[in-house]
Design an enzyme around this catalytic site. Structure first.
Site, PDB file in Angstrom:
ATOM      1  N   LYS A   1      54.464  26.523  50.859  1.00  0.00           N
ATOM      2  CA  LYS A   1      54.474  26.784  49.416  1.00  0.00           C
ATOM      3  C   LYS A   1      55.533  25.915  48.718  1.00  0.00           C
ATOM      4  CE  LYS A   1      53.514  31.256  47.893  1.00  0.00           C
ATOM      5  NZ  LYS A   1      53.936  32.639  47.606  1.00  0.00           N
TER       6      LYS A   1
ATOM      7  N   THR B   1      58.203  45.055  40.561  1.00  0.00           N
ATOM      8  CA  THR B   1      57.929  46.422  40.109  1.00  0.00           C
ATOM      9  C   THR B   1      58.266  47.378  41.247  1.00  0.00           C
ATOM     10  OG1 THR B   1      56.194  45.606  38.669  1.00  0.00           O
ATOM     11  CG2 THR B   1      56.121  47.954  39.222  1.00  0.00           C
TER      12      THR B   1
ATOM     13  N   LYS C   1      58.708  50.334  33.220  1.00  0.00           N
ATOM     14  CA  LYS C   1      57.650  49.458  33.744  1.00  0.00           C
ATOM     15  C   LYS C   1      56.424  50.275  34.185  1.00  0.00           C
ATOM     16  CE  LYS C   1      55.496  46.043  35.613  1.00  0.00           C
ATOM     17  NZ  LYS C   1      55.054  44.814  35.035  1.00  0.00           N
TER      18      LYS C   1
ATOM     19  N   ASN D   1      52.600  50.340  32.315  1.00  0.00           N
ATOM     20  CA  ASN D   1      51.349  49.989  32.989  1.00  0.00           C
ATOM     21  C   ASN D   1      50.410  51.195  33.109  1.00  0.00           C
ATOM     22  OD1 ASN D   1      51.902  47.324  33.254  1.00  0.00           O
ATOM     23  ND2 ASN D   1      52.058  47.285  35.479  1.00  0.00           N
TER      24      ASN D   1
ATOM     25  N   ALA E   1      35.896  48.788  26.645  1.00  0.00           N
ATOM     26  CA  ALA E   1      35.179  49.480  27.726  1.00  0.00           C
ATOM     27  C   ALA E   1      34.523  48.453  28.638  1.00  0.00           C
ATOM     28  CB  ALA E   1      34.122  50.392  27.120  1.00  0.00           C
TER      29      ALA E   1
ATOM     30  N   CYS F   1      48.252  44.840  39.612  1.00  0.00           N
ATOM     31  CA  CYS F   1      49.265  45.710  38.991  1.00  0.00           C
ATOM     32  C   CYS F   1      48.762  47.114  38.675  1.00  0.00           C
ATOM     33  CB  CYS F   1      49.791  45.048  37.728  1.00  0.00           C
ATOM     34  SG  CYS F   1      50.415  43.400  38.049  1.00  0.00           S
TER      35      CYS F   1
ATOM     36  N   ARG G   1      42.329  40.126  43.488  1.00  0.00           N
ATOM     37  CA  ARG G   1      42.862  41.392  43.987  1.00  0.00           C
ATOM     38  C   ARG G   1      42.332  42.569  43.169  1.00  0.00           C
ATOM     39  NH1 ARG G   1      49.109  39.883  44.325  1.00  0.00           N
ATOM     40  NH2 ARG G   1      48.459  38.513  42.639  1.00  0.00           N
TER      41      ARG G   1
HETATM   42  C1  UGA Z   1      49.237  43.955  33.620  1.00  0.00           C
HETATM   43  C2  UGA Z   1      49.978  44.267  32.305  1.00  0.00           C
HETATM   44  O1  UGA Z   1      49.112  44.027  31.198  1.00  0.00           O
HETATM   45  C3  UGA Z   1      51.240  43.413  32.166  1.00  0.00           C
HETATM   46  O2  UGA Z   1      51.953  43.805  30.999  1.00  0.00           O
HETATM   47  C4  UGA Z   1      52.125  43.628  33.393  1.00  0.00           C
HETATM   48  O3  UGA Z   1      53.290  42.835  33.332  1.00  0.00           O
HETATM   49  C5  UGA Z   1      51.336  43.270  34.647  1.00  0.00           C
HETATM   50  O4  UGA Z   1      50.160  44.111  34.711  1.00  0.00           O
HETATM   51  C6  UGA Z   1      52.225  43.520  35.835  1.00  0.00           C
HETATM   52  O5  UGA Z   1      52.573  44.684  36.095  1.00  0.00           O
HETATM   53  O6  UGA Z   1      52.703  42.553  36.446  1.00  0.00           O
HETATM   54  P1  UGA Z   1      47.529  42.032  34.412  1.00  0.00           P
HETATM   55  O7  UGA Z   1      47.322  42.877  35.618  1.00  0.00           O
HETATM   56  O8  UGA Z   1      47.794  40.585  34.587  1.00  0.00           O
HETATM   57  O9  UGA Z   1      48.790  42.600  33.550  1.00  0.00           O
HETATM   58  O10 UGA Z   1      46.230  42.135  33.516  1.00  0.00           O
HETATM   59  P2  UGA Z   1      45.733  42.916  32.199  1.00  0.00           P
HETATM   60  O11 UGA Z   1      45.428  41.943  31.157  1.00  0.00           O
HETATM   61  O12 UGA Z   1      46.643  44.028  31.850  1.00  0.00           O
HETATM   62  O13 UGA Z   1      44.343  43.513  32.718  1.00  0.00           O
HETATM   63  C7  UGA Z   1      44.283  44.456  33.792  1.00  0.00           C
HETATM   64  C8  UGA Z   1      42.863  44.930  33.983  1.00  0.00           C
HETATM   65  O14 UGA Z   1      42.453  45.772  32.908  1.00  0.00           O
HETATM   66  C9  UGA Z   1      41.822  43.807  34.060  1.00  0.00           C
HETATM   67  O15 UGA Z   1      40.923  44.087  35.113  1.00  0.00           O
HETATM   68  C10 UGA Z   1      41.117  43.879  32.718  1.00  0.00           C
HETATM   69  O16 UGA Z   1      39.780  43.426  32.785  1.00  0.00           O
HETATM   70  C11 UGA Z   1      41.174  45.363  32.432  1.00  0.00           C
HETATM   71  N1  UGA Z   1      41.085  45.692  30.988  1.00  0.00           N
HETATM   72  C12 UGA Z   1      42.066  45.290  30.129  1.00  0.00           C
HETATM   73  C13 UGA Z   1      40.010  46.435  30.518  1.00  0.00           C
HETATM   74  O17 UGA Z   1      39.108  46.808  31.301  1.00  0.00           O
HETATM   75  N2  UGA Z   1      39.955  46.752  29.197  1.00  0.00           N
HETATM   76  C14 UGA Z   1      40.917  46.378  28.319  1.00  0.00           C
HETATM   77  O18 UGA Z   1      40.801  46.713  27.113  1.00  0.00           O
HETATM   78  C15 UGA Z   1      41.997  45.623  28.793  1.00  0.00           C
END
Ligand code: UGA
Length: 433
Positions: A35, A121, A204, A208, A252, A260, A327
């Site tokens: 890496k 986290t 945190k 989430n 939805a 996460c 994941r």
């Molecule tokens: C999430 C949080 O949004 C971040 O703030 C946090 O820092 C991160 O986890 C972490 O703990 O490191 P992430 O997992 O990258 O970020 O992605 P998101 O954009 O939050 O989406 C998560 C899931 O929710 C995705 O599968 C997305 O498709 C789904 N989602 C999101 C929905 O089904 N509906 C929504 O309205 C929004």
């Protein structure tokens, strides 16, 4: 400032690159030589928009370096960020073994007062555990302080999230340490929330889990909309304009995935049970989310009269757009379930196909998005990549042998899809078919 970031994963690499871009000297450390070598050649270990550019510029300018030598990085830095993985165990609790190992290594190699910052986290109380481990290994005349400074970046928008966060949470054991972290972040000019170490760790998880629960809540309303003939997209417009609720994380679909939300909700539930204060609402949102892919599967099985022997085109594999991360991807879960049910599945994803091939070898990988439709009884939209947003439905329909379109993320206007002679099935759109 001289900084070390230990663990070159999503959080570690983005944090390191952003701090270097803000003018600090940053050493990113990982025990995987491969890496480190790749990064020195500006090859990224994962896809993230804008990351390659910011890494290359700061590496060339000498502010960002990569190393496997943790001892050297510890000695040369005033602040050491721990950003190693905290994967889930089978019972939901967080595996802290990487954090523990890094803490012991820091203790063994410390040569002066250092501030240790937890970016990973980690459950409440981990800051104190890290301090205990370092104390066990370090010389008794050297002091350390341990801070919790959780990261809120999202994959796909990681650089801008890290550069311009809504807030910066600093859980510090004393004022002197808090001031040092405030100084480090001052150039971002963002609101800072200074708390105890334990409160920062909880912030945190609470953030989430709240967002994950918002998604499961709206998915539950969507499933009821399907039964009562309401349209969830109209409903969320009406609900989301209430400023107390807001329209974010109210989309939805087939449910939340990624590295996460699934892991952090499980971990928070585990901790709440351990302390005899079970958060039942988190239990419910996890259960709702596990069932959500089945809603689309059942719609497809009912409409097609079973899945065995059918050909399905699937658009999207990653857990969300803008990343090749698979994941806990509900898109991948659906593709796998379709294959298990005896369907032939033709897939396309702009970024995640190479990563997916070894995990899901039985799918048919298409080099171009419209190819998924060739001979398909149905096409499913599973990840809402921008390039899928303006599909030519007439072209899709001509290539298909059937006429069913399943919109797993509700991104299309059903009337537009229907005008091409396709039957439209969404999540909670009321009138299917
Ligand atoms: C999430 C949080 O949004 C971040 O703030 C946090 O820092 C991160 O986890 C972490 O703990 O490191 P992430 O997992 O990258 O970020 O992605 P998101 O954009 O939050 O989406 C998560 C899931 O929710 C995705 O599968 C997305 O498709 C789904 N989602 C999101 C929905 O089904 N509906 C929504 O309205 C929004």
């Amino acid at each position: 400032m001289n900084l070390a970031v230990i663990g070159i994963g999503y959080v570690g690499l983005v944090t390191g690159a952003v701090f270097a871009d803000l003018g600090n000297m940053v050493i990113c450390v990982d025990n995987m030589e491969e890496k480190v070598r790749m990064l020195e050649n500006h090859e990224m270990p994962f896809y993230e928009p804008g990351l390659e550019e910011i890494v290359a510029i700061n590496h060339e300018d000498g502010r960002l370096s990569f190393s496997t030598d943790l001892a050297d990085a510890v000695r040369r830095s005033e602040i050491i960020f721990i950003a190693v993985g905290t994967p889930p165990m089978d019972d939901g609790q967080t595996d802290l073994s990487y954090v523990e190992a890094v803490a012991a290594e820091i203790g063994r190699n410390i040569n002066d007062y250092k501030i240790i910052v937890n970016k990973s986290t980690v459950p409440v109380g981990t800051g104190e555990m890290v301090k205990d481990i370092i104390n066990r290994f370090k010389p008794s005349n050297i002091d350390v302080d341990v801070v919790s400074n959780p990261e809120f970046l999202s994959e796909g928008t990681a650089i801008s999230d890290a550069m311009s966060p809504d807030r910066i949470v600093i859980g510090a054991p004393n004022k002197r340490v808090a001031m040092k972290l405030i100084e480090l972040y001052s150039t971002m000019e963002k609101p800072m929330v200074i708390t105890s170490v334990r409160s920062a760790e909880m912030i945190k998880y609470a953030s989430n889990a709240f967002l994950a629960t918002k998604i499961s809540f709206i998915n539950s309303i969507a499933n009821l909309c399907d039964r009562v003939g309401a349209d969830i997209e109209e409903v969320t417009r009406g609900v989301g304009l209430d400023s107390r609720i807001g329209n974010k994380f109210l989309r939805a679909g087939i449910g939340f995935g990624g590295s996460c939300f699934p892991k952090d909700t499980e971990s928070l539930l585990y901790v709440s049970r351990k302390y005899g204060a079970e958060i039942e609402i988190i239990d419910a949102s996890i259960r709702v989310n596990r069932k959500q892919p089945d809603i689309l599967m059942k719609k497809a099985a009912d409409a097609l009269g079973g899945l065995e022997g059918k050909t399905i085109g699937a658009l999207g594999l990653s857990f969300k757009p803008g990343t090749d991360d698979l994941r806990e991807s509900n898109a991948l879960a659906i593709v796998s379930a379709l294959l298990t049910a005896g369907a032939t599945v033709r897939v396309y994803d702009p970024m995640a196909m190479e990563k997916c091939k070894p995990m899901c070898p039985d799918a048919t990988y298409c080099e171009e998005l419209y190819k998924v439709a060739e001979g398909a009884d149905a096409v499913m939209l599973l990840t809402e990549w921008n390039k899928f947003k303006h599909l030519n439905f007439n072209r899709l329909r001509e290539l298909m042998s059937g006429d069913m379109f399943f919109d797993g993320r509700n991104i299309y206007d059903p009337q537009v899809v229907r005008r091409a002679g396709l039957r439209y099935y969404g999540i909670g759109r009321g009138a299917d078919g």
